[in-house]
Design a protein around this motif. Sequence first.
Motif, PDB file in Angstrom:
ATOM      1  N   UNK A  24      18.958  -5.245  21.538  1.00 29.12           N
ATOM      2  CA  UNK A  24      18.023  -5.365  20.419  1.00 29.12           C
ATOM      3  C   UNK A  24      16.674  -4.802  20.826  1.00 29.12           C
ATOM      4  N   UNK A  25      15.904  -4.492  19.808  1.00 28.00           N
ATOM      5  CA  UNK A  25      14.581  -3.911  20.018  1.00 28.00           C
ATOM      6  C   UNK A  25      13.595  -4.751  19.223  1.00 28.00           C
ATOM      7  N   UNK A  26      12.576  -5.252  19.908  1.00 27.42           N
ATOM      8  CA  UNK A  26      11.533  -5.958  19.164  1.00 27.42           C
ATOM      9  C   UNK A  26      10.277  -5.091  19.184  1.00 27.42           C
ATOM     10  N   UNK A  27       9.881  -4.679  17.979  1.00 26.95           N
ATOM     11  CA  UNK A  27       8.750  -3.757  17.828  1.00 26.95           C
ATOM     12  C   UNK A  27       7.551  -4.488  17.262  1.00 26.95           C
TER      13      UNK A  27
ATOM     14  N   UNK B 186       2.318  -6.682  12.667  1.00 24.55           N
ATOM     15  CA  UNK B 186       3.664  -6.967  12.144  1.00 24.55           C
ATOM     16  C   UNK B 186       4.699  -6.779  13.242  1.00 24.55           C
ATOM     17  N   UNK B 187       5.827  -7.435  13.057  1.00 26.86           N
ATOM     18  CA  UNK B 187       6.922  -7.375  14.033  1.00 26.86           C
ATOM     19  C   UNK B 187       8.179  -6.878  13.315  1.00 26.86           C
TER      20      UNK B 187
ATOM     21  N   UNK C  23      14.137 -14.041  17.266  1.00 31.56           N
ATOM     22  CA  UNK C  23      13.410 -13.123  18.158  1.00 31.56           C
ATOM     23  C   UNK C  23      12.139 -12.627  17.461  1.00 31.56           C
ATOM     24  N   UNK C  24      12.279 -12.271  16.190  1.00 33.73           N
ATOM     25  CA  UNK C  24      11.099 -11.842  15.426  1.00 33.73           C
ATOM     26  C   UNK C  24      10.038 -12.942  15.432  1.00 33.73           C
ATOM     27  N   UNK C  25      10.485 -14.171  15.198  1.00 32.72           N
ATOM     28  CA  UNK C  25       9.536 -15.291  15.114  1.00 32.72           C
ATOM     29  C   UNK C  25       8.900 -15.568  16.472  1.00 32.72           C
ATOM     30  N   UNK C  26       9.694 -15.464  17.528  1.00 35.44           N
ATOM     31  CA  UNK C  26       9.132 -15.635  18.877  1.00 35.44           C
ATOM     32  C   UNK C  26       8.109 -14.525  19.153  1.00 35.44           C
ATOM     33  N   UNK C  27       8.427 -13.305  18.702  1.00 33.76           N
ATOM     34  CA  UNK C  27       7.487 -12.195  18.871  1.00 33.76           C
ATOM     35  C   UNK C  27       6.172 -12.492  18.154  1.00 33.76           C
TER      36      UNK C  27
END
Length: 252
Positions: free
Chosen positions: A137-140, A121-122, A84-88
């Motif tokens: 989950x939370x993607x910031x 940054x993510x 998810x981080x990488x997709x963000x």
Amino acid sequence: MLLSEKIAEDLPSDMKIVFYDKTDSTNTRAKEYARGKEKIEPTLFIAASQSDGRGRLGRSFSSDEGGIYMSLLMPPLPIDPMEITCRGAVAVCLCLERLYGLGVGIKWVNDIYVNGKKLAGILTEGTFDENGNLSYFVVGMGINVYKNTDLTTNLPIATTIEDVLSKRVDINELAATLAVSIADISSLESPVSEYRKRCITVGKRVTVIGYNDSYPARCIGVEDDYSLTVRRESDGELIRVFTGEVSVRLAD
Ligand code: BTN
């Protein structure tokens, strides 16, 4: 200036957003909002500034006015939080490339770089229930938009969009575009190849910093699960590196 009504104009009308002029951390707000809720509806939390912006590995993220700080709260997806981080990260790159034609790179795992300096940054955070299943989950995502001499003087590694483009962009248009892309990260097509294309860590000498040791290595590539393969310099061993375990610092 970041304005809720301007951002809302460009967003789909069914997108739930919560806007703050100032808050501690939009990731913290999103997690508090989710606590105890049976059903999580996708909700976006956006702030014009944060007093306690947080980055990976317990670091702080400088969050003065003039940047965009947003967190998307989502119900669990069958996607690993690292992915998810990488997709963000890919979603942020695509926005910056399409809107401004910027040449953007990703420093594994979650840092967006332009011209050798960090622009965004993510931070993905999840909460697990008592059975070990992800509850939400939370993607910031934080991005430095307008010139900020305090930031770039105190953190010479940081840059802003205004510094890179030598012009002021429409921060509300950017926030809305990012919001739509972040909300869509689960449907991004072939994100690992898009990630690889932009990953500036590959081929570089790095220092892998773990809990108990650190060692110099050469980064060989990004695997399909977004882990990194590095060749340790001392003995040539190939090692898979996962986020959460280590920090990877570019060594040259
Ligand atoms: C990093 O650089 O390690 C990640 C930075 C992530 C910053 C964003 S800003 C919005 C959201 N709220 C936070 O406190 N952190 C994320």
